[in-house]
Design an enzyme around this catalytic site. Sequence first.
Site, PDB file in Angstrom:
ATOM      1  N   LYS A 139      14.941 -61.500 -33.825  1.00  0.00           N
ATOM      2  CA  LYS A 139      13.759 -62.295 -33.513  1.00  0.00           C
ATOM      3  C   LYS A 139      12.960 -62.592 -34.780  1.00  0.00           C
ATOM      4  CE  LYS A 139      14.850 -60.975 -29.190  1.00  0.00           C
ATOM      5  NZ  LYS A 139      14.897 -59.803 -28.328  1.00  0.00           N
ATOM      6  N   TRP A 182      11.259 -56.178 -20.513  1.00  0.00           N
ATOM      7  CA  TRP A 182      11.890 -55.301 -21.513  1.00  0.00           C
ATOM      8  C   TRP A 182      11.440 -53.851 -21.389  1.00  0.00           C
ATOM      9  CZ3 TRP A 182      16.329 -56.357 -23.177  1.00  0.00           C
ATOM     10  CH2 TRP A 182      16.703 -57.666 -23.515  1.00  0.00           C
ATOM     11  N   ASP A 220       8.519 -50.609 -28.847  1.00  0.00           N
ATOM     12  CA  ASP A 220       9.584 -51.601 -28.992  1.00  0.00           C
ATOM     13  C   ASP A 220       8.938 -52.879 -29.531  1.00  0.00           C
ATOM     14  OD1 ASP A 220      11.495 -53.550 -28.774  1.00  0.00           O
ATOM     15  OD2 ASP A 220      11.863 -53.294 -26.624  1.00  0.00           O
TER      16      ASP A 220
HETATM   17  C1  LIG Z   1      15.459 -58.919 -27.469  1.00  0.00           C
HETATM   18  C2  LIG Z   1      14.746 -57.685 -27.063  1.00  0.00           C
HETATM   19  C3  LIG Z   1      15.421 -56.491 -26.773  1.00  0.00           C
HETATM   20  C4  LIG Z   1      16.926 -56.376 -26.687  1.00  0.00           C
HETATM   21  O1  LIG Z   1      17.535 -56.507 -27.862  1.00  0.00           O
HETATM   22  P1  LIG Z   1      19.120 -56.420 -28.024  1.00  0.00           P
HETATM   23  O2  LIG Z   1      19.256 -56.445 -29.494  1.00  0.00           O
HETATM   24  O3  LIG Z   1      19.724 -57.574 -27.318  1.00  0.00           O
HETATM   25  O4  LIG Z   1      19.559 -55.114 -27.441  1.00  0.00           O
HETATM   26  C5  LIG Z   1      14.677 -55.379 -26.461  1.00  0.00           C
HETATM   27  N1  LIG Z   1      13.329 -55.428 -26.437  1.00  0.00           N
HETATM   28  C6  LIG Z   1      12.654 -56.564 -26.704  1.00  0.00           C
HETATM   29  C7  LIG Z   1      11.168 -56.558 -26.667  1.00  0.00           C
HETATM   30  C8  LIG Z   1      13.336 -57.723 -27.030  1.00  0.00           C
HETATM   31  O5  LIG Z   1      12.654 -58.848 -27.296  1.00  0.00           O
END
Ligand SMILES: *Cc1c(COP(=O)(O)O)cnc(C)c1O
Length: 362
Positions: free
Chosen positions: A197, A102, A173
């Site tokens: 999540k 990511w 993030d």
């Molecule tokens: C799931 C995830 C994303 C991407 O998220 P989307 O909503 O599909 O764009 C980005 N960073 C991390 C750490 C993630 O777990």
Amino acid sequence: MSEVFNFCAGPAMLPKPVMLKAQSEFVNWHDVGSSVMELSHRSKEYIEIAKKAEADLRTLMSIPSNYKVLFCHGGGRGQFSAVPLNLLPENGKADYIVSGSWSKAAAKEAANYGNINTINIVTKESDTTQVLPTSQWKLSKDAAYVHYCPNETVDGIEIFDVPETDGIPLIADMSSTILSREIDVSKFGVIYAGAQKNIGPSGLTLVIIREDLLGRASKQTPSVLNYQLAAENDSMYNTPPTYAWYLAGLVFEWLLEIGGVKAIAEINRQKAELLYSTVDRNDFYKNDISNENRSLMNIPFWLNDESLNDAFLAEAKSTGLVALKGHRSVGGMRASIYNAMPLDGVAALVNFMNAFAERHKA
Ligand SMILES: *Cc1c(COP(=O)(O)O)cnc(C)c1O
């Protein structure tokens, strides 16, 4: 159907009490005769829902008053663009720490907008995946910001220490770790997280931003990604994902009721400990991440005999343990055990793993 435990990495399971509450008021919210989904985002009723969700999140995370909370569209990946568009000046540079897939994707997207310095912190040494301690990260002195991903959802790597950046804004993030353990928000310039999540359903993205970082967006920033516009309009510059915001609010209420982040962090620690100890004790399974950086939320593990992968997944499924297949880029298995996963779910998984190993031992 008997009880199912869903280990999906995202969209992930939601707490049962939240879904039952949403179900009970689905068609007719608080006797207004409409579903939340049908309410104007400008209505008194909806604004009450929206404000309550924000207030509860502020309580849960102890968000200081000089931070804005934005309820946005576009997911984690939307923020991969929004961050550089809002924070990277022309001819400026940003540091991107790469600790897994990511953060790598975030750096790649940001490179569309400016000068990105990537800093790799993961190495593989004698079968162990090692992560460089934050104190040894070679950060630039002149970066506009430092971006990192405290929990790599695919790779199962978590960074528990917060790096010291000498006043350079730190952007995180937190899509797969937000609300899972206590953090000090004041150490960050921006925290963002896709909701699917640990917050609620997909379609909603949270941005927590220190106020002095507003108003720096470059001219070509799309209005819907502009932090300043979102802040000025209480996240209602355009129609927000109203139902996802409402559901996130129910999740926040649930978390507060069970004792907040501190209480859930303790349960999360127990769940992870149970699963890692099972993997480590059993030479049938392995996880190669060094102990200090093993994720509490996403636990990849591999069967030593990969030819048993399909049998493992099929038998797990028939026991009510679903979505355990690892990400296609790393293979093996992955158990995502976010806040909504009860300890019972992890206990059922380790019981299954032990029994499966017994049955299939050569
Ligand atoms: C799931 C995830 C994303 C991407 O998220 P989307 O909503 O599909 O764009 C980005 N960073 C991390 C750490 C993630 O777990």
